[in-house]
Design an enzyme around this catalytic site. Structure first.
Site: not given
Ligand code: 15L
Length: 272
Positions: A32-33, A50-51, A110, A134, A172
């Site tokens: 990990d970094i 670092d990746l 997701n 992201y 959710r």
């Molecule tokens: C993700 O991909 C995130 O990394 C995490 O922080 C959450 O927000 C999660 O999804 C989510 O959708 O609940």
């Protein structure tokens, strides 16, 4: 069994996986970094990296049979911050896997499909509808897996993780929650399966309210055992503070804007 490289080892999921996989007898190389906050589990070692640094990633992967890629930025951020760890970093991971003949297990999300409406049932043939930079980087990761399998025969399992927390926290998550034990079993099954090709699996527990249907879980023999339903009475109607207006599967990520204006070049002409 060859050692397993786990990136993102210092994050919440990485630390949990380091503990569980080591207890299951796997030999782990953690990286990990950020520093690793726990005691390094028996038989494991930790290296800060670092990746962005392809040479170090390649060295770390030497002799590994599987790369569990949980590293990179895990929330919505400006494009420039996502670029290095999530895009260039992913390329370094796949190049290392190609050289080693290793399998990649990728923590996708997701948020690759976040702009589909809540309540809509999705199979793997649904369109990518990323809800930010992201989510877009995770879609790129899944497609990178597609490319490296088709072109180089690098096997990969893409875990489209929902909300992986010790307990669900809002309404959710009654649909998206993935328990820690279900994730640990999902990763173990992804490592142990004989053949996976290019697989995509919805990373959610057995939630009756789930929006996600068919996937490739039969290839790895995984079935989730937990369910968010027990939390229904306490969570129904509980919204994430950012989750307003139209309700999309990606929840708050769909309305968060982390775009920062690009600063003008130093010698920019000024009207003042
Ligand atoms: C993700 O991909 C995130 O990394 C995490 O922080 C959450 O927000 C999660 O999804 C989510 O959708 O609940």
């Amino acid at each position: 069994m060859k050692p397993i490289l786990l990136t993102g080892a210092s994050g919440a999921l990485g630390r949990m996986l380091a503990r569980e996989l080591s207890a299951a007898g796997m030999t782990l190389l953690l990286t990990d970094i950020a520093p690793f906050a726990d005691a390094v589990p028996p038989g494991a070692s930790f290296t800060r990296a670092d990746l962005n640094d392809g040479v170090t990633i390649s060295r770390l992967a030497e002799g590994c049979g599987v790369i569990l890629h949980f590293g990179g930025i895990s929330v919505e951020q400006p494009f420039e911050e996502i670029l290095g760890p999530n895009l260039r970093g992913l390329y370094h991971i796949y190049e290392a896997a190609r050289r080693e003949g290793a399998r990649v297990v990728f923590a996708s999300s997701n948020h690759t499909i976040g702009f589909h409406e809540q309540g809509q049932s999705l199979d793997l043939d649904c369109q990518f509808r990323p809800d930010g930079f992201y989510g877009l980087s995770k879609a790129y990761g899944e497609l990178m897996g597609r490319l490296y399998w088709d072109k180089h025969g690098v096997e990969n399992v893409n875990l489209r993780i929902g909300t992986c927390l010790p307990e669900p926290r809002d309404a959710r998550a009654l649909s998206t929650w993935l328990s820690y034990p279900d994730l640990a079993r999902l990763v173990q099954a992804s490592v142990a399966a004989a053949r996976v090709g290019h697989a995509v699996i919805w990373g959610a527990s057995a939630n009756p309210a789930s929006w996600w249907a068919k996937d490739h879980r039969d290839r790895i023999g995984w079935a989730p055992q937990d369910s968010a339903e027990a939390y229904r009475t306490q969570l129904e109607g509980v919204l994430h503070p950012h989750e307003v207006g139209r309700r999309h599967q990606g929840g708050a990520f769909c309305v968060m804007d982390y775009t920062r204006p690009t600063p003008p070049p130093k010698d920019a002409f000024s009207l003042e």
